[in-house]
Scaffold this motif. Structure first.
Motif, short mmCIF file in Angstrom:
data_model
loop_
_atom_site.label_atom_id
_atom_site.label_comp_id
_atom_site.label_asym_id
_atom_site.label_seq_id
_atom_site.Cartn_x
_atom_site.Cartn_y
_atom_site.Cartn_z
N LEU A 283 13.22 1.56 -4.31
CA LEU A 283 13.28 1.37 -5.76
C LEU A 283 12.18 2.16 -6.48
O LEU A 283 12.45 2.78 -7.53
N MET A 284 10.97 2.16 -5.94
CA MET A 284 9.87 2.84 -6.63
C MET A 284 10.16 4.34 -6.75
O MET A 284 9.93 4.94 -7.82
N GLU A 285 10.68 4.95 -5.71
CA GLU A 285 11.02 6.38 -5.78
C GLU A 285 12.10 6.64 -6.82
O GLU A 285 12.05 7.64 -7.54
N GLU A 286 13.08 5.75 -6.89
CA GLU A 286 14.15 5.91 -7.87
C GLU A 286 13.62 5.83 -9.29
O GLU A 286 14.01 6.62 -10.17
N LEU A 287 12.71 4.90 -9.52
CA LEU A 287 12.12 4.74 -10.86
C LEU A 287 11.30 5.96 -11.25
O LEU A 287 11.33 6.40 -12.40
N LYS B 279 0.83 -1.21 0.00
CA LYS B 279 0.00 0.00 0.00
C LYS B 279 0.86 1.26 0.00
O LYS B 279 0.62 2.19 -0.79
N ARG B 280 1.86 1.30 0.85
CA ARG B 280 2.75 2.48 0.92
C ARG B 280 3.50 2.68 -0.40
O ARG B 280 3.69 3.81 -0.85
N THR B 281 3.94 1.59 -1.00
CA THR B 281 4.69 1.67 -2.25
C THR B 281 3.82 2.21 -3.37
O THR B 281 4.24 3.07 -4.15
N LEU B 282 2.59 1.73 -3.45
CA LEU B 282 1.69 2.18 -4.52
C LEU B 282 1.21 3.61 -4.30
O LEU B 282 0.89 4.31 -5.27
#
Length: 241
Positions: free
Chosen positions: A214-218, A141-144
């Motif tokens: 990783l998600m923030e980097e992308l 949830k936090r990642t999305l």
């Protein structure tokens, strides 16, 4: 020429996606063949978007133009009588000549379904991604939540086909009922592979395969999404006109 709007649904399992391809069974191809028989002329169908092989649609909008003025209800019945069982048309409507399914829609909602269990559910298997290892739902949830809003999604796209990769994801929501996890995303448009790569990357983070950062980097344009979720879990749920 009469411009007809179609709303339809299809199970993508036995299709090589929406768009016509030589020697492949596609939704567009099957639909054009059926309409050409009904109208006794060559019909070209325009779709609201492409779908990949195996992807499903609960709601899909298309349009076509034909010489014959066919009553809407009769055309609806004729289409459902001739089309295969994995396609269903539930609305036929005559629209203005300017309407174009590709350019006139205002938005789309995609639904991705995950079956998070070691035990297979045969009734859900064709329509979900079965992930056997336990998913950290709060981390998922936090990642999305990071992808909500306006971002450059070039890291999640098939770049050679995309010109503008900045998109405003207006809605990103999650729901869990037992072993079934549902992820919804809404935007004016989506890039090819975008939803599957967002979901795939987020799930792998929630499984501990990749670092949470990783998600923030992308989203900053660093690198390429490393994992694409399988197609059978993806459903085009709603097309907004």
């Amino acid at each position: 020429m009469i411009n007809y709007l179609l709303r339809l649904a299809f199970v993508g399992t036995n299709f090589s996606g929406w768009q016509v391809q030589p020697k492949e069974r596609t939704v567009q191809g099957v639909l054009q063949e059926a309409l050409s028989k009904i109208f006794n002329e060559e019909i070209k169908v325009i779709g609201c978007c492409r779908t990949d092989a195996g992807v499903h649609a609960l709601d899909y909008v298309a349009n076509f133009k034909a010489k014959k003025d066919f009553p809407e209800e009769k055309l609806l019945l004729a289409l459902n009588g001739i089309l295969p069982k994995d396609i269903g048309v539930y609305e036929v409507r005559k629209v203005s000549p300017e309407f174009n399914a590709r350019y006139s829609v205002k938005g789309k909602v995609y639904l991705y379904k995950i079956w998070n269990s070691e035990v297979r559910n045969p009734f859900l298997y064709p329509f979900t991604w079965q992930v056997k290892k336990g998913i950290n739902f709060e981390l998922l949830k936090r990642t999305l939540e990071l992808v909500r809003g306006e971002h450059d999604f070039r890291a999640f796209a098939k770049l050679e086909e995309e010109k503008n990769t900045v998109i405003n994801l207006e809605e990103v929501s999650l729901k869990r009922e037992g072993k079934l996890i549902e992820i919804r995303l809404r935007a004016s448009h989506f890039l090819r592979y975008m939803v599957r790569r967002i979901v795939g990357t987020a799930v792998k983070i929630a499984l501990g395969v990749y670092e949470p950062s990783l998600m923030e980097e992308l989203l900053k344009g660093k690198g390429k999404a490393p994992y694409t979720a399988p197609p059978q879990g993806l459903h085009l749920e709603k097309v907004i006109l």
